[in-house]
Design a protein around this motif. Structure first.
Motif, PDB file in Angstrom:
ATOM      1  N   PRO A 162      -9.824  -3.522  -3.675  1.00 57.98           N
ATOM      2  CA  PRO A 162      -8.663  -4.230  -3.398  1.00 57.98           C
ATOM      3  C   PRO A 162      -7.323  -3.102  -2.894  1.00 57.98           C
ATOM      4  CG  PRO A 162      -9.523  -5.171  -5.289  1.00 57.98           C
ATOM      5  CD  PRO A 162     -10.233  -4.181  -5.225  1.00 57.98           C
ATOM      6  N   PHE A 163      -7.611  -1.912  -3.510  1.00 56.81           N
ATOM      7  CA  PHE A 163      -6.354  -0.945  -3.325  1.00 56.81           C
ATOM      8  C   PHE A 163      -6.764  -0.071  -2.401  1.00 56.81           C
ATOM      9  CE2 PHE A 163      -6.288  -2.977  -7.489  1.00 56.81           C
ATOM     10  CZ  PHE A 163      -4.812  -3.764  -7.336  1.00 56.81           C
ATOM     11  N   GLN A 164      -7.908  -0.264  -1.631  1.00 59.42           N
ATOM     12  CA  GLN A 164      -8.507   0.808  -0.739  1.00 59.42           C
ATOM     13  C   GLN A 164      -7.257   1.140   0.451  1.00 59.42           C
ATOM     14  OE1 GLN A 164     -11.466   0.232   2.370  1.00 59.42           O
ATOM     15  NE2 GLN A 164     -12.419   1.886   1.454  1.00 59.42           N
ATOM     16  N   VAL A 165      -7.112   2.317   0.686  1.00 56.34           N
ATOM     17  CA  VAL A 165      -5.961   2.447   1.938  1.00 56.34           C
ATOM     18  C   VAL A 165      -6.712   2.388   3.123  1.00 56.34           C
ATOM     19  CG1 VAL A 165      -4.225   4.004   2.952  1.00 56.34           C
ATOM     20  CG2 VAL A 165      -4.533   3.736   0.455  1.00 56.34           C
ATOM     21  N   THR A 166      -6.354   1.403   3.846  1.00 60.83           N
ATOM     22  CA  THR A 166      -7.080   1.319   5.450  1.00 60.83           C
ATOM     23  C   THR A 166      -5.974   1.375   6.411  1.00 60.83           C
ATOM     24  OG1 THR A 166      -6.415  -1.229   5.491  1.00 60.83           O
ATOM     25  CG2 THR A 166      -8.580  -0.568   4.454  1.00 60.83           C
ATOM     26  N   ALA A 167      -6.441   1.748   7.712  1.00 63.08           N
ATOM     27  CA  ALA A 167      -5.449   1.869   8.678  1.00 63.08           C
ATOM     28  C   ALA A 167      -4.642   0.487   8.971  1.00 63.08           C
ATOM     29  CB  ALA A 167      -6.504   1.953  10.157  1.00 63.08           C
ATOM     30  N   GLU A 168      -4.909  -0.487   8.609  1.00 64.80           N
ATOM     31  CA  GLU A 168      -4.199  -1.858   8.516  1.00 64.80           C
ATOM     32  C   GLU A 168      -3.138  -1.899   7.906  1.00 64.80           C
ATOM     33  OE1 GLU A 168      -4.253  -4.457  10.982  1.00 64.80           O
ATOM     34  OE2 GLU A 168      -5.319  -3.181  12.159  1.00 64.80           O
ATOM     35  N   LEU A 169      -3.531  -1.266   6.612  1.00 64.94           N
ATOM     36  CA  LEU A 169      -2.467  -1.109   5.679  1.00 64.94           C
ATOM     37  C   LEU A 169      -1.456  -0.145   5.958  1.00 64.94           C
ATOM     38  CD1 LEU A 169      -2.095  -2.498   2.913  1.00 64.94           C
ATOM     39  CD2 LEU A 169      -3.376  -0.903   1.658  1.00 64.94           C
ATOM     40  N   MET A 170      -1.893   1.178   6.439  1.00 62.26           N
ATOM     41  CA  MET A 170      -0.825   2.031   6.798  1.00 62.26           C
ATOM     42  C   MET A 170       0.253   1.552   7.580  1.00 62.26           C
ATOM     43  SD  MET A 170      -1.339   5.168   4.924  1.00 62.26           S
ATOM     44  CE  MET A 170      -0.732   6.177   6.209  1.00 62.26           C
ATOM     45  N   LYS A 171      -0.079   0.872   8.690  1.00 69.15           N
ATOM     46  CA  LYS A 171       0.626  -0.039   9.517  1.00 69.15           C
ATOM     47  C   LYS A 171       1.939  -0.628   8.857  1.00 69.15           C
ATOM     48  CE  LYS A 171      -2.639  -0.662  13.085  1.00 69.15           C
ATOM     49  NZ  LYS A 171      -3.393  -1.632  14.073  1.00 69.15           N
ATOM     50  N   THR A 172       1.923  -1.153   7.684  1.00 61.70           N
ATOM     51  CA  THR A 172       2.744  -1.681   6.857  1.00 61.70           C
ATOM     52  C   THR A 172       3.905  -0.699   6.407  1.00 61.70           C
ATOM     53  OG1 THR A 172       1.949  -1.752   4.871  1.00 61.70           O
ATOM     54  CG2 THR A 172       1.112  -3.589   6.434  1.00 61.70           C
ATOM     55  N   ALA A 173       3.431   0.485   6.290  1.00 64.43           N
ATOM     56  CA  ALA A 173       4.309   1.732   5.987  1.00 64.43           C
ATOM     57  C   ALA A 173       5.387   2.024   6.912  1.00 64.43           C
ATOM     58  CB  ALA A 173       3.653   2.758   5.284  1.00 64.43           C
ATOM     59  N   LYS A 174       6.162   2.822   6.417  1.00 71.04           N
ATOM     60  CA  LYS A 174       7.072   3.303   8.061  1.00 71.04           C
ATOM     61  C   LYS A 174       6.074   4.264   8.938  1.00 71.04           C
ATOM     62  CE  LYS A 174      11.329   4.068   5.470  1.00 71.04           C
ATOM     63  NZ  LYS A 174      12.530   5.091   4.724  1.00 71.04           N
ATOM     64  N   PRO A 175       6.384   4.027  10.209  1.00 70.82           N
ATOM     65  CA  PRO A 175       5.765   4.728  11.253  1.00 70.82           C
ATOM     66  C   PRO A 175       5.430   6.245  11.162  1.00 70.82           C
ATOM     67  CG  PRO A 175       7.323   3.447  12.284  1.00 70.82           C
ATOM     68  CD  PRO A 175       7.697   3.368  10.870  1.00 70.82           C
ATOM     69  N   ASP A 176       6.408   6.743  10.389  1.00 68.48           N
ATOM     70  CA  ASP A 176       6.221   8.497  10.072  1.00 68.48           C
ATOM     71  C   ASP A 176       5.604   8.584   8.769  1.00 68.48           C
ATOM     72  OD1 ASP A 176       8.509   7.750   8.618  1.00 68.48           O
ATOM     73  OD2 ASP A 176       9.653   9.429   9.315  1.00 68.48           O
ATOM     74  N   CYS A 177       5.236   7.734   8.194  1.00 64.93           N
ATOM     75  CA  CYS A 177       4.680   7.757   6.929  1.00 64.93           C
ATOM     76  C   CYS A 177       3.331   8.880   6.872  1.00 64.93           C
ATOM     77  CB  CYS A 177       4.043   6.181   6.439  1.00 64.93           C
ATOM     78  SG  CYS A 177       3.134   6.489   4.635  1.00 64.93           S
ATOM     79  N   ILE A 178       3.505   9.651   5.911  1.00 63.75           N
ATOM     80  CA  ILE A 178       2.326  10.602   5.730  1.00 63.75           C
ATOM     81  C   ILE A 178       1.179  10.074   4.604  1.00 63.75           C
ATOM     82  CG2 ILE A 178       3.582  12.410   6.555  1.00 63.75           C
ATOM     83  CD1 ILE A 178       4.066  13.305   3.652  1.00 63.75           C
TER      84      ILE A 178
END
Length: 381
Positions: A302-318
């Motif tokens: 349930p805590f896997q980092v996916t591309a969809e989840l990354m979209k909820t972070a800031k656009p310039d998130c690393i």
């Protein structure tokens, strides 16, 4: 220009004297009122009887100004190696000339062993590999005897071990610096590389919010918590596992001074919202039995980092992972191989950050000479 450099005040500047002036060699010019003279600068510190030496077992053993100064030197050392490929000249090449670092390994290693051996070579010293997996500390002879013998022959010790007990016992009896290269309680050398990577990509530490996802009951999580609390940025945690109460005590003490907020969230979505940095660690650390792998995978999925989840972070998130990484587990291949991933910069920075730490601990007077010029005046930046 190079990467921005943190000053000891916590402010970042695009220029730093370390990139402009050569004050790193073992033979230093000193000024008196009438002339300049060339002389050899001894690098051994006159430590008080107790403590015998400064050890780094977790990030709690460093102060914020110390970390920022180590970062300045690490970034300068990285720049010097970049220039070396064109010129053949590295001004830090004899900083630890004649120094020996003993590297003790109970756990397997790639990045730790290679970065320490290459780093000591680049600084003019040597790293000596010794496996203690089949000859544990304190078995054939007392740890006190081992510590005293090594203190007569080497200038520093790193230890990558299963349990915190071994590295702490060694630190108690050693006259030379002992650095935790990983145990079950912390991973400070990784943390310094992580900070250097964030500085290079974000230009600052102040105001950053990081999210860590996955196994909460491990060494990397514990030192990520301490690092955020020490340096004053925020950390969101989401995953499974029990964080040791003592770690929370350390974090609360540090946060009271820095203003950092370290929080645990129930879901990945809550923890990821609007963050600057996302961080993962392996779900299958060294020593996890094969029989437990499927159960752990189900627990952490349930805590896997996916591309969809990354979209909820800031656009310039690393995206960061201290490696080794498993695509399809703690993160998807799309994330780790995508444009926001900085994992190979992060891995490379193990080399540079550790070099700066080694000089800081093993040759404190020489380190002080490297940073003795001070910061550039404001009007020259």
């Amino acid at each position: 220009g190079g990467a921005p450099i943190p000053s000891t005040s916590g402010l970042l500047t695009m220029a730093d004297w370390l990139l402009q002036h050569d004050n790193a060699t073992s033979f230093l010019y000193t000024r008196d009122e009438k002339r300049r003279k060339l002389h050899a600068e001894p690098s051994e510190a006159n430590f008080p009887e107790k403590p015998r030496a400064k050890h780094v077992l977790t990030m709690c053993d460093l102060t914020k100004p110390e970390v920022l100064t180590i970062m300045r030197v690490a970034l300068a050392m990285k720049e010097s190696r970049r220039i070396f490929t064109d010129t053949g000249y590295d001004r830090f090449a004899d900083t630890l000339k004649g120094y020996s670092l003993l590297t003790l390994f109970e756990k397997p290693s790639l990045r730790t062993r290679v970065s320490l051996e290459v780093g000591m070579h680049q600084l003019g010293g040597q790293a000596i590999f010794y496996s203690i997996s089949e000859s544990p500390l304190g078995v054939k002879e007392s740890i006190e005897d081992t510590g005293r013998v090594l203190s007569r022959m080497c200038q520093g010790i790193t230890a990558r071990v299963m349990s915190r007990k071994a590295v702490r016992s060694l630190a108690q009896v050693s006259d030379i610096p002992v650095i935790n290269a990983l145990d079950d309680y912390g991973h400070p050398m990784q943390m310094l590389a992580d900070l250097q990577t964030i500085i290079e990509h974000k230009g600052k530490l102040d105001g950053i919010t990081m999210t860590y996802m996955g196994d909460l009951e491990n060494n990397v999580t514990y030192d990520l918590m301490r690092t955020a609390a020490l340096m004053g940025y925020n950390l969101n945690l989401a995953g499974a596992g029990e964080i040791e109460p003592k770690v929370w005590d350390e974090v609360k003490s540090l946060s009271a001074k820095s203003g950092s907020q370290v929080k645990v969230f129930k879901t990945a979505a809550e923890a990821m919202k609007g963050v600057d940095v996302v961080y993962c660690d392996s779900w299958m650390s060294y020593g996890i039995p094969k029989a437990e792998e499927e159960a752990r995978k189900a627990l952490f999925m349930p805590f896997q980092v996916t591309a969809e989840l990354m979209k909820t972070a800031k656009p310039d998130c690393i995206f960061m992972n201290c490696l080794p990484a498993a695509r399809g587990m703690e993160q998807t291949a799309e994330v780790i191989d995508g444009p926001q991933s900085v994992i190979f910069d992060q891995a490379e920075n193990r080399l540079h950050a550790q070099k700066a730490l080694l000089v800081f601990l093993m040759a404190p007077k020489r380190f002080a000479q490297i940073v003795s010029v001070g910061e550039l005046p404001t009007n020259s930046r």
